[in-house]
Scaffold this active site. Structure first.
Site, PDB file in Angstrom:
ATOM      1  CD  GLU A  78      -3.049  -0.951   0.076  1.00 10.67           C
ATOM      2  OE1 GLU A  78      -3.066   0.088  -0.607  1.00 10.67           O
ATOM      3  OE2 GLU A  78      -3.857  -1.884  -0.104  1.00 10.67           O
ATOM      4  CB  THR A 107      -1.821  -1.623  -9.247  1.00  6.84           C
ATOM      5  OG1 THR A 107      -3.034  -2.374  -9.314  1.00  6.84           O
ATOM      6  CG2 THR A 107      -1.372  -1.488  -7.795  1.00  6.84           C
ATOM      7  CD  GLU A 163     -10.642  -2.496  -8.432  1.00  2.00           C
ATOM      8  OE1 GLU A 163      -9.680  -2.154  -7.704  1.00  2.00           O
ATOM      9  OE2 GLU A 163     -11.836  -2.321  -8.097  1.00  2.00           O
TER      10      GLU A 163
END
Length: 470
Positions: free
Chosen positions: A80, A456, A370
């Site tokens: 993270e 990402t 997503e």
């Protein structure tokens, strides 16, 4: 306008905290970032800049300059911190050239290096960001030269991860950022620690069941800890970073490309299924038994497969574009079949149910990106108008069900038009969801896919033309 609303409320009620709690109008810190603060600031920097929200960008930059403290103590998720903080700072630097972002990224990158001090070089998932006594740090540096970090960085693996193992998505989601840390610092250690070559070496030593990569690996032995395979959470960005490593290397990192091609072939052979109603989905694999479920997190794969298809050779290109379109369509169905037109955390294909959550615990939506990420890639690569139409449906649903008086909030059940809010404006909503929606309606030359690769967390990093190996 949505971004400005999300940012203004964060600034008013939670500036310096990690996220805004929009119902109670206060901040949330959480325990993922080991004492680091301002996750929403760093995650939002590049989105504010791209959207030309000049004043808001300057507010965020000023916080980074004056208040972003890296001398913290606490247990942080390597994954993270890397994707949100390192990724956000690097993207802000590359977009603006402002030195403060580069220096903070490099300083923080140093603090992550001890996670790689394992027998295999596979990083552990948790790192303590606290610094050792300075004298010890100096001795350590004198012995090890510049190849090691002066930070104490005791590292260990997440308590819930299977038997002290490292998680596939976490160990495989570092090399894009670390390549750029090496390029900017001139120190090859970052690229070496996280290189796809090293990953290739370690992962090739151990037999892959049916050519698939299980989600848990021991950082001590390099062996699989158990055989759960998922393209959703725990596995997802490992595959994403293989194809993106190749693209970022200006298509020179052939090892990463081969690993991606082989992995996708195994996924298609063993996990890609078609429901009775004709929906293509990617199942999960548990020790040889298929679980006919797809998580929201796995919905990035439509975009990934389309991105990879561009470079697959003519005979395979159309095949993969079709597969990408089918998976993206399934993820759209998970939204279309809900009352709010937002998708659940996971949806299933069993007991007569298709593309719907069948368990109460999977009905929530936490502002995840997503699905719109795949819409953006599919639009850029096909220009089929349905992807913009689908994106606009999401915008309308977010406005109707997630916008509250002081920001945006996740909802606990997508199947009711009077949902309960979860009181959390996730930092990735500003970093990813709103950025991908904005880019979906931009011209293709705004962050062109030829010149930029998104990490990402949707932080854009430039295609690399140097000799550092990804």
């Amino acid at each position: 306008q949505m971004m400005k609303f999300a940012w203004d409320n964060y600034k008013q009620y939670a500036l310096g905290k990690n996220e805004l709690r929009p119902l109670t109008k206060n901040g949330h810190i959480g325990n993922m970032f080991g004492g680091l603060r301002g996750a929403t600031v760093v995650d939002a920097l590049d989105t504010l800049y791209i959207m030309e929200l000049e004043e808001e960008f300057q507010e965020a930059k000023k916080w980074v300059e004056k208040s972003f403290d890296l001398n913290v103590n606490g247990e942080a998720s390597l994954f993270e911190v890397n994707i949100r903080y390192i990724g956000g700072l690097l993207a802000a630097y590359y977009l603006t050239g402002e030195e403060v972002f580069k220096s903070k990224a490099l300083e923080l990158g140093e603090k992550l290096l001890p996670a790689f001090n394992t027998p295999t070089g596979i990083p552990r998932g948790v790192i303590n960001l606290g610094r050792q006594d300075t004298r010890v740090g100096c001795v350590f540096l004198a012995i090890k030269s510049s190849l090691f970090s002066p930070y104490s960085g005791m590292s260990w693996s997440w308590g819930w991860a299977s038997a002290g193992s490292s998680i596939l998505a976490e160990l495989g989601t570092l090399h894009l950022e670390f390549l750029h840390l090496s390029e900017l610092s001139g120190n090859p250690v970052f690229a070496e620690k996280a290189s796809s070559s090293h990953l290739h070496l370690v992962l090739n030593r151990v037999e892959k069941p049916q050519g698939l990569y299980p989600n848990f690996l021991s950082p001590v032995t390099g062996n699989w800890v158990q055989h759960h395979v998922s393209i959703g959470g725990l596995g997802d960005s490992f595959y994403e970073y293989l194809i993106k490593s190749w693209l970022m290397s200006d298509k020179k990192d052939s090892e990463a490309k081969k690993m991606y091609d082989d992995a996708l072939e195994a996924i298609e052979k063993h996990l890609v299924k078609k429901s009775a109603g004709g929906l293509t989905y990617i199942a999960e694999w548990r020790g040889g038994i298929l679980d006919h479920k797809m998580g929201h997190l796995a919905c990035f794969s439509g975009g990934m497969i389309a991105l990879g298809a561009e470079h697959a050779g003519e005979e395979r290109k159309q095949h993969y574009m079709d597969l990408a379109a089918e998976i993206t369509n399934t993820c759209h169905e998970s939204y279309a079949r809900s009352d709010t037109k937002l998708g659940p955390e996971a949806f299933r294909f069993d007991a007569g149910s298709e593309a719907m959550a069948t368990r109460l615990s999977e009905r929530y939506y936490i502002l995840r990106p997503e699905v719109v990420e795949s819409y953006m890639y599919m639009w850029r690569l096909t220009h089929h108008p349905k992807y913009r139409q689908w994106g606009w449906e999401v915008v309308q649903a977010l406005e109707k069900y997630c916008r509250v008086e002081a920001g945006f909030s996740g909802i606990r059940d997508v199947y009711t038009t009077t949902p309960t809010h979860d009181n959390m404006q996730q930092s990735f909503f500003l970093a990813e969801t709103l950025k991908y929606l904005y880019l979906l309606f931009c011209e293709d030359d705004v962050l062109s896919l030829d010149d930029w690769v998104f990490n990402t967390e949707a932080h854009p990093l430039p295609v690399n033309h140097t000799n550092f190996k990804a």
